[in-house]
Design an enzyme around this catalytic site. Structure first.
Site, PDB file in Angstrom:
ATOM      1  N   MET A 221      30.507   6.252  34.307  1.00 15.83           N
ATOM      2  CA  MET A 221      30.676   5.527  35.490  1.00 15.83           C
ATOM      3  C   MET A 221      31.375   4.112  34.992  1.00 15.83           C
ATOM      4  SD  MET A 221      27.086   5.740  37.537  1.00 15.83           S
ATOM      5  CE  MET A 221      26.253   7.109  37.531  1.00 15.83           C
TER       6      MET A 221
ATOM      7  N   ASP B 253      24.355  17.963  42.110  1.00 16.00           N
ATOM      8  CA  ASP B 253      24.105  16.947  41.338  1.00 16.00           C
ATOM      9  C   ASP B 253      23.486  15.854  42.208  1.00 16.00           C
ATOM     10  OD1 ASP B 253      23.832  14.885  39.619  1.00 16.00           O
ATOM     11  OD2 ASP B 253      26.111  14.618  39.222  1.00 16.00           O
TER      12      ASP B 253
ATOM     13  N   HIS C 170      24.420  17.093  30.758  1.00 20.12           N
ATOM     14  CA  HIS C 170      25.110  16.285  31.769  1.00 20.12           C
ATOM     15  C   HIS C 170      25.252  14.883  31.594  1.00 20.12           C
ATOM     16  CE1 HIS C 170      27.124  16.179  35.839  1.00 20.12           C
ATOM     17  NE2 HIS C 170      26.262  14.923  35.965  1.00 20.12           N
TER      18      HIS C 170
ATOM     19  N   MET D 236      33.129   9.545  36.917  1.00 22.18           N
ATOM     20  CA  MET D 236      32.999   8.788  38.072  1.00 22.18           C
ATOM     21  C   MET D 236      33.489   7.626  37.744  1.00 22.18           C
ATOM     22  SD  MET D 236      29.051   9.463  39.237  1.00 22.18           S
ATOM     23  CE  MET D 236      28.724   9.917  37.385  1.00 22.18           C
TER      24      MET D 236
ATOM     25  N   MET E 234      28.126  16.607  44.942  1.00 19.88           N
ATOM     26  CA  MET E 234      27.162  15.481  45.065  1.00 19.88           C
ATOM     27  C   MET E 234      26.223  15.815  46.124  1.00 19.88           C
ATOM     28  SD  MET E 234      28.143  14.109  42.370  1.00 19.88           S
ATOM     29  CE  MET E 234      26.587  12.867  42.567  1.00 19.88           C
TER      30      MET E 234
ATOM     31  N   SER F 271      20.606  15.509  33.192  1.00 21.43           N
ATOM     32  CA  SER F 271      21.506  14.345  32.925  1.00 21.43           C
ATOM     33  C   SER F 271      21.035  13.290  32.116  1.00 21.43           C
ATOM     34  CB  SER F 271      21.740  13.816  34.681  1.00 21.43           C
ATOM     35  OG  SER F 271      22.282  12.454  34.217  1.00 21.43           O
TER      36      SER F 271
ATOM     37  N   HIS G 100      30.710  14.315  33.605  1.00 19.65           N
ATOM     38  CA  HIS G 100      31.117  14.059  34.847  1.00 19.65           C
ATOM     39  C   HIS G 100      31.787  12.526  35.011  1.00 19.65           C
ATOM     40  CE1 HIS G 100      29.002  13.111  38.975  1.00 19.65           C
ATOM     41  NE2 HIS G 100      30.261  12.888  39.223  1.00 19.65           N
TER      42      HIS G 100
ATOM     43  N   ASP H  18      26.984  11.048  32.606  1.00 13.46           N
ATOM     44  CA  ASP H  18      27.398  10.742  33.756  1.00 13.46           C
ATOM     45  C   ASP H  18      28.507   9.555  33.303  1.00 13.46           C
ATOM     46  OD1 ASP H  18      26.748  12.078  36.033  1.00 13.46           O
ATOM     47  OD2 ASP H  18      24.494  11.675  35.477  1.00 13.46           O
TER      48      ASP H  18
HETATM   49  C1  DX5 Z   1      24.554  10.477  40.036  1.00 18.28           C
HETATM   50  C2  DX5 Z   1      24.758  11.039  38.831  1.00 18.28           C
HETATM   51  C3  DX5 Z   1      23.585  12.189  38.875  1.00 18.28           C
HETATM   52  C4  DX5 Z   1      22.430  11.423  38.222  1.00 18.28           C
HETATM   53  C5  DX5 Z   1      21.140  12.401  38.967  1.00 18.28           C
HETATM   54  O1  DX5 Z   1      25.783   9.249  40.405  1.00 18.28           O
HETATM   55  O2  DX5 Z   1      25.997  12.013  38.910  1.00 18.28           O
HETATM   56  O3  DX5 Z   1      24.052  12.983  37.610  1.00 18.28           O
HETATM   57  O4  DX5 Z   1      22.032  11.459  37.075  1.00 18.28           O
HETATM   58  O5  DX5 Z   1      20.228  11.683  38.896  1.00 18.28           O
HETATM   59  P1  DX5 Z   1      18.791  12.624  39.500  1.00 18.28           P
HETATM   60  O6  DX5 Z   1      18.475  13.700  38.965  1.00 18.28           O
HETATM   61  O7  DX5 Z   1      17.749  11.431  39.172  1.00 18.28           O
HETATM   62  O8  DX5 Z   1      19.233  12.339  40.891  1.00 18.28           O
HETATM   63 ZN    ZN Z   2      26.531  13.376  37.767  1.00 21.32          ZN
END
Ligand code: DX5
Ligand code: ZN
Length: 231
Positions: A37, A175, A33, A68, A137, A8, A66, A35
């Site tokens: 947000m 994740d 990956h 969010m 998650m 990620s 992903h 993320d």
């Molecule tokens: C959290 C994200 C993850 C995050 C994971 O909201 O969806 O993808 O980047 O990071 P680590 O591996 O550091 O927990």
């Molecule tokens: Zn993620």
């Protein structure tokens, strides 16, 4: 089952994303990956389609995006057009989940459904036969670097049973908080795609960290497979 590693970029140096991704790919990353947000569904803001488009140009492996975000339906097309090969939406954010999943597939991406730690697995029941993957998650979404929640293991097992029941071989992605200490148990529980942010991109040597994490996952998977054969 082949295990795939999806580093990620949330934990990477955003001023040098291309270099970080190349190092992760040399170390065996199977997906990247991303993320997304929105500061609304989760208390943090990250990147949107323009960044995905730029990443697409420098990445050799598929982009696993992903979402969010609230109202994900409004942005599906933009993310697939930008280069998402896999696109996942949260069950908590998508009230018309079947339609959303169908739409993602129509757009030409693999459709994933994501479930938060406090959401019961039953929320997936009506979509398990339609999804291309499920994302569990193992932390509350919003930030990297949080501790792995151990209840995720039993959740992965129960979701695997739900998928098997409808004969859907879709992989389960996990994740949050995955590192050398937690990767073995989540693979043994049935995870097939492993997201790792900090464990890969916060390491001094990104390539070596990716390689080591993937090797640990593959070893756990070989152990689980041989146990099954003996049973
Ligand atoms: C959290 C994200 C993850 C995050 C994971 O909201 O969806 O993808 O980047 O990071 P680590 O591996 O550091 O927990
Ligand atoms: Zn993620």
């Amino acid at each position: 089952m082949t295990i795939r590693l999806a580093p990620s970029i949330l934990a990477a140096d955003f001023s040098a994303l291309g270099d970080a991704i190349s190092a992760a790919e040399r170390g065996g990353a199977d997906l990247i990956h991303v993320d997304v947000m929105d500061g609304h569904f989760v208390p943090n803001i990250t990147v949107g389609p323009p960044v995905v488009r730029s990443l697409k140009r420098v990445t050799r492996v598929p982009l696993d995006v992903h979402l969010m975000i609230s109202e994900p339906d409004r942005y599906l097309e933009a993310f697939v057009e930008a280069g998402a090969a896999m696109l996942s939406v949260h069950v908590e954010a998508a009230p018309h989940l079947n339609r959303t999943v169908v739409r993602i597939r129509q757009l030409g991406a693999l459709a994933g459904v994501v479930i938060n730690p406090s959401t019961p697995v039953g929320a997936l029941e009506e979509v398990v036969s339609e999804v291309d993957f499920i994302l569990v998650m193992s932390v509350n979404p919003g930030f990297g670097g949080q501790a792995f929640l151990p209840q995720s293991e039993s959740k992965v097992k129960r979701i695997r049973e739900m998928l098997d029941k409808v004969r859907n071989p879709a992989p389960i992605e996990v994740d949050g908080g995955i590192d050398l200490d937690t990767v073995g148990r989540i693979v043994r529980a049935g995870a097939g795609i492993l997201v790792a942010g900090s464990a890969v991109f916060r390491a001094g040597d990104i390539e070596a960290a990716a390689r080591e994490l993937k090797a640990a996952a593959e070893e756990a998977e070989r152990g689980a497979a041989s146990q099954l054969r003996q049973a």
